[in-house]
Design a protein around this motif. Sequence first.
Motif, PDB file in Angstrom:
ATOM      1  N   ASN A   1       6.635   8.521  -1.333  1.00 50.41           N
ATOM      2  CA  ASN A   1       5.405   8.681  -2.115  1.00 50.41           C
ATOM      3  C   ASN A   1       4.305   9.412  -1.307  1.00 50.41           C
ATOM      4  O   ASN A   1       4.442   9.610  -0.112  1.00 50.41           O
ATOM      5  CB  ASN A   1       4.916   7.296  -2.560  1.00 50.41           C
ATOM      6  CG  ASN A   1       3.787   7.382  -3.567  1.00 50.41           C
ATOM      7  OD1 ASN A   1       3.674   8.360  -4.322  1.00 50.41           O
ATOM      8  ND2 ASN A   1       2.920   6.366  -3.582  1.00 50.41           N
ATOM      9  N   LYS A   2       3.285   9.768  -2.030  1.00 52.21           N
ATOM     10  CA  LYS A   2       2.074  10.412  -1.474  1.00 52.21           C
ATOM     11  C   LYS A   2       2.375  11.814  -0.956  1.00 52.21           C
ATOM     12  O   LYS A   2       1.926  12.204   0.128  1.00 52.21           O
ATOM     13  CB  LYS A   2       1.422   9.527  -0.378  1.00 52.21           C
ATOM     14  CG  LYS A   2       1.192   8.077  -0.853  1.00 52.21           C
ATOM     15  CD  LYS A   2       0.199   7.313  -0.001  1.00 52.21           C
ATOM     16  CE  LYS A   2       0.126   5.841  -0.470  1.00 52.21           C
ATOM     17  NZ  LYS A   2      -0.779   4.976   0.275  1.00 52.21           N
TER      18      LYS A   2
ATOM     19  N   ASN B   1       0.774  -1.253   0.000  1.00 53.47           N
ATOM     20  CA  ASN B   1       0.000   0.000   0.000  1.00 53.47           C
ATOM     21  C   ASN B   1       0.803   1.300   0.000  1.00 53.47           C
ATOM     22  O   ASN B   1       0.217   2.359   0.145  1.00 53.47           O
ATOM     23  CB  ASN B   1      -0.964   0.035   1.204  1.00 53.47           C
ATOM     24  CG  ASN B   1      -2.373  -0.247   0.742  1.00 53.47           C
ATOM     25  OD1 ASN B   1      -2.587  -0.644  -0.412  1.00 53.47           O
ATOM     26  ND2 ASN B   1      -3.332  -0.033   1.603  1.00 53.47           N
ATOM     27  N   VAL B   2       2.108   1.212  -0.171  1.00 53.35           N
ATOM     28  CA  VAL B   2       2.865   2.461  -0.229  1.00 53.35           C
ATOM     29  C   VAL B   2       2.755   3.119  -1.602  1.00 53.35           C
ATOM     30  O   VAL B   2       3.140   4.276  -1.788  1.00 53.35           O
ATOM     31  CB  VAL B   2       4.361   2.261   0.135  1.00 53.35           C
ATOM     32  CG1 VAL B   2       4.526   1.908   1.597  1.00 53.35           C
ATOM     33  CG2 VAL B   2       4.991   1.203  -0.762  1.00 53.35           C
ATOM     34  N   GLY B   3       2.255   2.355  -2.600  1.00 52.17           N
ATOM     35  CA  GLY B   3       2.047   2.934  -3.936  1.00 52.17           C
ATOM     36  C   GLY B   3       2.998   2.405  -4.992  1.00 52.17           C
ATOM     37  O   GLY B   3       3.274   3.097  -5.981  1.00 52.17           O
ATOM     38  N   LYS B   4       3.461   1.159  -4.837  1.00 56.15           N
ATOM     39  CA  LYS B   4       4.407   0.588  -5.805  1.00 56.15           C
ATOM     40  C   LYS B   4       3.756   0.421  -7.177  1.00 56.15           C
ATOM     41  O   LYS B   4       4.314   0.806  -8.193  1.00 56.15           O
ATOM     42  CB  LYS B   4       4.916  -0.778  -5.319  1.00 56.15           C
ATOM     43  CG  LYS B   4       5.714  -0.727  -4.038  1.00 56.15           C
ATOM     44  CD  LYS B   4       6.144  -2.113  -3.580  1.00 56.15           C
ATOM     45  CE  LYS B   4       4.980  -3.025  -3.230  1.00 56.15           C
ATOM     46  NZ  LYS B   4       4.110  -2.493  -2.161  1.00 56.15           N
ATOM     47  N   SER B   5       2.560  -0.171  -7.180  1.00 54.42           N
ATOM     48  CA  SER B   5       1.895  -0.420  -8.461  1.00 54.42           C
ATOM     49  C   SER B   5       1.474   0.893  -9.107  1.00 54.42           C
ATOM     50  O   SER B   5       1.544   1.039 -10.331  1.00 54.42           O
ATOM     51  CB  SER B   5       0.679  -1.332  -8.261  1.00 54.42           C
ATOM     52  OG  SER B   5       1.125  -2.582  -7.765  1.00 54.42           O
ATOM     53  N   SER B   6       1.073   1.863  -8.280  1.00 54.77           N
ATOM     54  CA  SER B   6       0.744   3.188  -8.832  1.00 54.77           C
ATOM     55  C   SER B   6       1.972   3.767  -9.508  1.00 54.77           C
ATOM     56  O   SER B   6       1.884   4.384 -10.569  1.00 54.77           O
ATOM     57  CB  SER B   6       0.299   4.147  -7.720  1.00 54.77           C
ATOM     58  OG  SER B   6      -0.768   3.597  -7.004  1.00 54.77           O
TER      59      SER B   6
ATOM     60  N   THR C   1      -5.366  -0.875  -5.689  1.00 53.96           N
ATOM     61  CA  THR C   1      -6.529  -0.764  -4.793  1.00 53.96           C
ATOM     62  C   THR C   1      -6.021  -0.389  -3.407  1.00 53.96           C
ATOM     63  O   THR C   1      -4.831  -0.517  -3.117  1.00 53.96           O
ATOM     64  CB  THR C   1      -7.293  -2.110  -4.653  1.00 53.96           C
ATOM     65  OG1 THR C   1      -6.517  -2.968  -3.802  1.00 53.96           O
ATOM     66  CG2 THR C   1      -7.545  -2.781  -5.985  1.00 53.96           C
TER      67      THR C   1
ATOM     68  N   SER D   1       4.243  11.973  -6.050  1.00 53.83           N
ATOM     69  CA  SER D   1       2.890  11.500  -5.829  1.00 53.83           C
ATOM     70  C   SER D   1       2.556  10.597  -7.010  1.00 53.83           C
ATOM     71  O   SER D   1       2.315  11.079  -8.112  1.00 53.83           O
ATOM     72  CB  SER D   1       1.907  12.671  -5.760  1.00 53.83           C
ATOM     73  OG  SER D   1       0.589  12.158  -5.816  1.00 53.83           O
ATOM     74  N   ALA D   2       2.627   9.296  -6.761  1.00 50.77           N
ATOM     75  CA  ALA D   2       2.408   8.339  -7.850  1.00 50.77           C
ATOM     76  C   ALA D   2       0.975   8.422  -8.352  1.00 50.77           C
ATOM     77  O   ALA D   2       0.688   8.167  -9.513  1.00 50.77           O
ATOM     78  CB  ALA D   2       2.720   6.925  -7.378  1.00 50.77           C
ATOM     79  N   LYS D   3       0.086   8.828  -7.449  1.00 47.45           N
ATOM     80  CA  LYS D   3      -1.327   8.898  -7.837  1.00 47.45           C
ATOM     81  C   LYS D   3      -1.554  10.020  -8.843  1.00 47.45           C
ATOM     82  O   LYS D   3      -2.311   9.869  -9.790  1.00 47.45           O
ATOM     83  CB  LYS D   3      -2.166   9.145  -6.582  1.00 47.45           C
ATOM     84  CG  LYS D   3      -3.659   9.076  -6.833  1.00 47.45           C
ATOM     85  CD  LYS D   3      -4.396   8.985  -5.507  1.00 47.45           C
ATOM     86  CE  LYS D   3      -5.895   8.968  -5.707  1.00 47.45           C
ATOM     87  NZ  LYS D   3      -6.578   8.758  -4.414  1.00 47.45           N
TER      88      LYS D   3
ATOM     89  N   ASP E   1       1.200  14.383  -1.989  1.00 45.50           N
ATOM     90  CA  ASP E   1      -0.025  15.184  -1.996  1.00 45.50           C
ATOM     91  C   ASP E   1      -0.722  15.165  -0.638  1.00 45.50           C
ATOM     92  O   ASP E   1      -1.575  16.002  -0.355  1.00 45.50           O
ATOM     93  CB  ASP E   1      -0.980  14.654  -3.083  1.00 45.50           C
ATOM     94  CG  ASP E   1      -1.242  13.163  -2.956  1.00 45.50           C
ATOM     95  OD1 ASP E   1      -2.356  12.768  -2.631  1.00 45.50           O
ATOM     96  OD2 ASP E   1      -0.292  12.361  -3.154  1.00 45.50           O
TER      97      ASP E   1
HETATM   98  N1  LIG Z   1      -3.015  10.062  -1.936  1.00 46.83           N
HETATM   99  C1  LIG Z   1      -2.257   9.219  -2.599  1.00 46.83           C
HETATM  100  N2  LIG Z   1      -2.597   7.937  -2.653  1.00 46.83           N
HETATM  101  C2  LIG Z   1      -1.812   7.075  -3.321  1.00 46.83           C
HETATM  102  C3  LIG Z   1      -0.644   7.516  -3.964  1.00 46.83           C
HETATM  103  N3  LIG Z   1      -0.055   6.433  -4.549  1.00 46.83           N
HETATM  104  C4  LIG Z   1      -0.846   5.376  -4.291  1.00 46.83           C
HETATM  105  N4  LIG Z   1      -1.918   5.756  -3.546  1.00 46.83           N
HETATM  106  C5  LIG Z   1      -3.006   4.897  -3.075  1.00 46.83           C
HETATM  107  O1  LIG Z   1      -2.481   3.918  -2.204  1.00 46.83           O
HETATM  108  C6  LIG Z   1      -3.183   2.700  -2.367  1.00 46.83           C
HETATM  109  C7  LIG Z   1      -2.229   1.582  -2.663  1.00 46.83           C
HETATM  110  O2  LIG Z   1      -1.645   1.815  -3.933  1.00 46.83           O
HETATM  111  P1  LIG Z   1      -0.904   0.686  -4.731  1.00 46.83           P
HETATM  112  O3  LIG Z   1      -0.257   1.329  -5.879  1.00 46.83           O
HETATM  113  O4  LIG Z   1      -1.812  -0.468  -5.011  1.00 46.83           O
HETATM  114  O5  LIG Z   1       0.174   0.249  -3.661  1.00 46.83           O
HETATM  115  P2  LIG Z   1       1.087  -1.055  -3.598  1.00 46.83           P
HETATM  116  O6  LIG Z   1       0.427  -2.008  -2.716  1.00 46.83           O
HETATM  117  O7  LIG Z   1       2.364  -0.585  -3.015  1.00 46.83           O
HETATM  118  O8  LIG Z   1       1.252  -1.568  -4.989  1.00 46.83           O
HETATM  119  C8  LIG Z   1      -4.218   2.946  -3.463  1.00 46.83           C
HETATM  120  O9  LIG Z   1      -5.441   3.258  -2.888  1.00 46.83           O
HETATM  121  C9  LIG Z   1      -3.646   4.124  -4.192  1.00 46.83           C
HETATM  122  O10 LIG Z   1      -4.632   4.892  -4.853  1.00 46.83           O
HETATM  123  C10 LIG Z   1      -0.294   8.915  -3.890  1.00 46.83           C
HETATM  124  O11 LIG Z   1       0.694   9.379  -4.415  1.00 46.83           O
HETATM  125  N5  LIG Z   1      -1.138   9.697  -3.188  1.00 46.83           N
END
Ligand SMILES: Nc1nc2c(ncn2[C@@H]2O[C@H](COP(=O)(O)OP(=O)(O)O)[C@@H](O)[C@H]2O)c(=O)[nH]1
Length: 456
Positions: free
Chosen positions: A334-335, A230-235, A249, A359-361, A337
């Motif tokens: 990440n994040k 959930n740190v945003g790797k896939s994003s 997700t 901010s990967a999002k 924002d």
């Molecule tokens: N606010 C915010 N949320 C993010 C960001 N990057 C990822 N997220 C959210 O974090 C959650 C996990 O993202 P995901 O890419 O699946 O993380 P992973 O488990 O590391 O692959 C999702 O709900 C994303 O929308 C970001 O830069 N900002």
Amino acid sequence: MSVDTIAALATPQGPGALAVIRVSGPEAFSILKSIFRPRKERSEFSSHRMYHGDIVCPRTGEYVDEVLVCLMRRPHSYTGEDVLEIFCHGGLNIPQKTLSVVIAAGARPAERGEFTRRAFLNGRLDLVQAEAVGDIVTAGSERGRELALRQLKGELSAIIKDIIARLREILARLEATIDFVEDVDERVVQEGIEGEVNTVLEYIRRLAGTYQKGRLYREGAAMIILGRPNVGKSSLLNCLLGRYRAIVTPVPGTTRDFLEEMVDIEGMLVRIVDTAGIRPTSDVVEREGLKLVWDKLAEADLVLLVLDGSEELTPIDREIIEKVEGKKVISVINKKDLPKVWKEEEIADIVSPPIVHISAKYGDGVDDLKRSIYEVLVGGGVEGPFSMSVMRERHYHCLERAANALEKMKKNLFSHPEIAAEEIREAIRALGAIIGTEDISLEVLDIIFSSFCIGK
Ligand SMILES: Nc1nc2c(ncn2[C@@H]2O[C@H](COP(=O)(O)OP(=O)(O)O)[C@@H](O)[C@H]2O)c(=O)[nH]1
Ligand SMILES: [Mg+2]
């Protein structure tokens, strides 16, 4: 040496507007005469001119295609032999049919890289240039293409030839001290030689050092994205690719297998591996995914260590930071924002630089990250007089071999000048092997050209 005439399709198989059939060898002209009917009656064909006409099978009289043909008389051709190129219609049938007519008329199917091999054997290209031909065809990135083209033009060969010339000169002087001891002040000459060999050795070392970059330009780099769930790797993967590839997700543990995608970063090909988030888990699938993470980590040239800047660092984050020690790492916070929970100073002794906030999002900061990736992979490092890089392991090993010989040469210079001279000869042989003037066996040529495509 008697050679036969070879032929192959030089363009890819499959649908396409045009295809090129290449023929090389002593029979190229007579083959043309037997299968080609020019639209304007003529009995002779000039070199390097295009002619319009039809291909007709000489045995069956079957009409095959309307084509353009071009003859290139030796030695002014790619292979240095008489070469015929036939530009026929593309597609699945006509190119094969045309090729079979050429073969029926006396050519044999070419092997992989055989045209380029002949170009090398006939002195049209040196070995580095021949290898560059293969690299141009397979180059997947701007930088790889650029370097391969410069190698084809002979830039690397010129550097190698220059080093060989300098060593030859040093060798001649050393031999003079051995042969005519009474005429020269041996010691003075040898001291001069030692200084010069040091300079050459340094030059070779720097050139060998460019292989670190060159390999990445040619083969591409492997980069792994690591972090807890959930740190945003896939994003981040999606962001770097510019498309929605990995499922994102809010559910931790969404990515369980790993994903691999190629992306062009600053003109360099990078294979990105997105991984399952690292955490203790009893889920069998997730645990299998985690095992793969460590395999992929070992192969990676670079790690993107992703941390969530909106949450406190956890023990798992710290564990991952320890795990990647010794690798090239970029810390990606990440994040950005969201409100930050920690200050840069607080993490300075835990998280290693370079640190990039993104901010990967929303894609914010990703261009900075790309520059940083490029910088860490190929920036800095060995800076020498070279903007040219060595891209092949073979070249790197030959350079190492030459450097080792010169080291031995230095050890023996004052005590055993004959041995020292032999070591210089060995260094020259090693360098000559790079451009193919020395020490090149049929096996080495087979290995080099077997990686080429047929028709090249
Ligand atoms: N606010 C915010 N949320 C993010 C960001 N990057 C990822 N997220 C959210 O974090 C959650 C996990 O993202 P995901 O890419 O699946 O993380 P992973 O488990 O590391 O692959 C999702 O709900 C994303 O929308 C970001 O830069 N900002
Ligand atoms: Mg994921």
